[in-house]
Motif scaffolding. Structure first.
Motif, short mmCIF file in Angstrom:
data_model
loop_
_atom_site.label_atom_id
_atom_site.label_comp_id
_atom_site.label_asym_id
_atom_site.label_seq_id
_atom_site.Cartn_x
_atom_site.Cartn_y
_atom_site.Cartn_z
N ASP A 67 0.83 -1.21 0.00
CA ASP A 67 0.00 0.00 0.00
C ASP A 67 0.86 1.25 0.00
N LEU A 68 2.16 1.09 -0.15
CA LEU A 68 3.09 2.21 -0.18
C LEU A 68 4.17 1.96 -1.23
N PRO A 69 4.78 3.02 -1.76
CA PRO A 69 5.95 2.84 -2.62
C PRO A 69 7.08 2.16 -1.84
N TYR A 70 7.97 1.52 -2.59
CA TYR A 70 9.14 0.89 -1.97
C TYR A 70 10.26 0.79 -3.00
N TRP A 71 11.47 0.58 -2.50
CA TRP A 71 12.65 0.47 -3.36
C TRP A 71 12.95 -1.01 -3.62
N ASP A 72 13.12 -1.34 -4.88
CA ASP A 72 13.50 -2.70 -5.30
C ASP A 72 14.98 -2.67 -5.66
N ARG A 73 15.78 -3.43 -4.91
CA ARG A 73 17.23 -3.43 -5.10
C ARG A 73 17.75 -4.74 -5.67
N ARG A 74 16.89 -5.51 -6.29
CA ARG A 74 17.29 -6.84 -6.75
C ARG A 74 18.03 -6.84 -8.08
N HIS A 75 18.00 -5.72 -8.81
CA HIS A 75 18.47 -5.77 -10.20
C HIS A 75 19.61 -4.79 -10.49
N GLY A 76 20.48 -4.59 -9.52
CA GLY A 76 21.68 -3.82 -9.78
C GLY A 76 21.59 -2.34 -9.49
N ARG A 77 20.40 -1.78 -9.49
CA ARG A 77 20.20 -0.40 -9.11
C ARG A 77 18.89 -0.31 -8.34
N ALA A 78 18.80 0.63 -7.44
CA ALA A 78 17.57 0.79 -6.67
C ALA A 78 16.49 1.40 -7.56
N GLN A 79 15.44 0.65 -7.82
CA GLN A 79 14.33 1.12 -8.64
C GLN A 79 13.12 1.36 -7.75
N LEU A 80 12.58 2.57 -7.79
CA LEU A 80 11.38 2.86 -7.02
C LEU A 80 10.19 2.15 -7.65
N VAL A 81 9.43 1.47 -6.82
CA VAL A 81 8.20 0.81 -7.25
C VAL A 81 7.02 1.52 -6.59
N VAL A 82 6.08 1.94 -7.40
CA VAL A 82 4.84 2.53 -6.90
C VAL A 82 3.73 1.55 -7.25
N TRP A 136 -5.04 13.28 -0.60
CA TRP A 136 -4.20 13.98 -1.56
C TRP A 136 -4.36 13.26 -2.88
N VAL A 137 -5.13 13.84 -3.79
CA VAL A 137 -5.32 13.23 -5.11
C VAL A 137 -4.17 13.71 -5.99
N ALA A 138 -3.39 12.78 -6.47
CA ALA A 138 -2.14 13.13 -7.14
C ALA A 138 -1.90 12.23 -8.33
N ARG A 139 -1.02 12.69 -9.20
CA ARG A 139 -0.52 11.84 -10.27
C ARG A 139 0.49 10.86 -9.66
N ARG A 140 0.69 9.77 -10.33
CA ARG A 140 1.63 8.76 -9.83
C ARG A 140 3.06 9.32 -9.77
N ILE A 141 3.44 10.14 -10.74
CA ILE A 141 4.77 10.71 -10.74
C ILE A 141 4.97 11.63 -9.54
N ASP A 142 3.90 12.31 -9.11
CA ASP A 142 3.99 13.19 -7.93
C ASP A 142 4.19 12.37 -6.65
N ILE A 143 3.51 11.25 -6.57
CA ILE A 143 3.69 10.37 -5.41
C ILE A 143 5.11 9.82 -5.40
N ALA A 144 5.60 9.43 -6.58
CA ALA A 144 6.96 8.89 -6.67
C ALA A 144 7.98 9.93 -6.22
N ARG A 145 7.85 11.14 -6.69
CA ARG A 145 8.82 12.18 -6.33
C ARG A 145 8.74 12.53 -4.85
N HIS A 146 7.52 12.54 -4.31
CA HIS A 146 7.37 12.77 -2.87
C HIS A 146 8.09 11.70 -2.08
N TRP A 147 7.94 10.45 -2.50
CA TRP A 147 8.56 9.34 -1.77
C TRP A 147 10.08 9.40 -1.89
N MET A 148 10.57 9.76 -3.05
CA MET A 148 12.02 9.87 -3.24
C MET A 148 12.62 10.96 -2.34
N GLU A 149 11.86 12.01 -2.14
CA GLU A 149 12.33 13.08 -1.27
C GLU A 149 12.29 12.68 0.19
#
Length: 296
Positions: free
Chosen positions: A190-205, A279-292
């Motif tokens: 139910d929250l974004p998370y970082w996937d580190r299985r493939h050589g670089r940390a990829q944010l998953v939303v 907070w009704v948001a675009r997925r990219i906005d949620i991703a950037r918020h989580w990255m910050e």
């Protein structure tokens, strides 16, 4: 199979603080999947007609054109998309489009309307087909072609990715490509998370298949709009009670764009807005918020 290939623990009992903007209890994200014109069709060089996600539940693929199936998909681009566009535009609410590149290319008017409304257009792959057994090299080429065609049609490369009908290689190929802010090919949290299985940390939303209009065209799904509304409302209320969660709502122009379903969707949208908890948001906005807030 190594246990390291899967993460069955996640955040456990103590999820991180989401700290959504404005003190919102829930981040609500509406997705409009745009697939019409890129589905299986012999006109596209495919072996048979589409058989997935239409009003004809349990349809079979045919080795020639299936005219009824084609027209059900065409409803999405001709009528359903515009009904959903009016619904969200009238309320000034942001949307993320999961746009199949080949589908976007068939309807520049729809793309222009998405952009005029400030919607995010994420990539839904090159074609709306099943990649489960597609060779890795072919899938890699399709990802590159999807990015290139998306950029040609929209004017910029996509920053979000959702293939939908993935292969075992998709997540790794997306991480290796390196240009996506987030990958949505997961239903694991139910929250974004970082996937580190493939050589670089990829944010998953993560995305959703339960709070999704596809359940209207499944044997175990919604049969009318009231059930859809109640399920969305109850999901939202539970997440509000917990606080600090994300809710995705999956929509398709040819499904939720039908009148009765769109009316139920409008009731839910108005419920969310009236609550003051979202907070009704675009997925990219949620991703950037989580990255910050929670950088890799």
């Amino acid at each position: 199979m190594s246990a390291a290939a899967r993460d069955l623990t996640g955040y456990g009992a103590t999820p991180p603080a989401a700290a959504w903007p404005g003190g919102a209890r829930v981040a609500v994200q509406f997705v409009v999947n745009y697939e019409e014109g890129a589905e299986n069709n012999v006109l596209n060089g495919d072996a048979g007609s589409e058989a997935f996600l239409s009003e004809m539940v349990g349809a079979q693929s045919h080795p020639d054109r299936a005219m009824a199936m084609e027209s059900l998909y065409e409803y999405g681009s001709r009528a359903g998309f515009w009904r959903l566009h009016r619904l969200f535009a009238a309320r000034g609410l942001p949307v993320t489009v999961f746009g199949v590149a080949a589908a976007l290319a068939t309807n520049p008017d729809a793309v222009a309307a998405m952009q005029a409304a400030g919607w995010e257009i994420a990539s839904h792959g090159l074609r709306w087909i099943d990649y489960q057994r597609v060779p890795e090299a072919v899938e890699r080429d399709h990802i590159a072609a999807a990015i290139a065609l998306h950029a040609e049609v929209t004017g910029e490369r996509p920053l979000g990715w959702y293939q939908g009908r993935t292969s075992p290689n998709t997540a790794r190929l997306i991480a290796e490509e390196g240009g996506f802010v987030y990958d949505a090919d997961s239903y694991a949290d139910d929250l974004p998370y970082w996937d580190r299985r493939h050589g670089r940390a990829q944010l998953v939303v993560p995305y959703t298949l339960d709070a999704n209009d596809m359940k209207f065209v499944a044997l175990n799904g919604f049969t009318e709009g009231e059930a859809f509304f109640r399920y969305l409302r109850d999901t939202f209320e539970m997440l509000c009670a917990e606080g600090g969660r994300m809710m995705s709502v999956g929509l398709h122009a040819r499904i939720a764009g039908r009148p009765a379903r769109a009316l139920a969707l409008a009731r839910f949208v108005d419920h969310v807005v009236a609550s003051g908890d979202a907070w009704v948001a675009r997925r990219i906005d949620i991703a950037r918020h989580w990255m910050e807030r929670h950088p890799a």
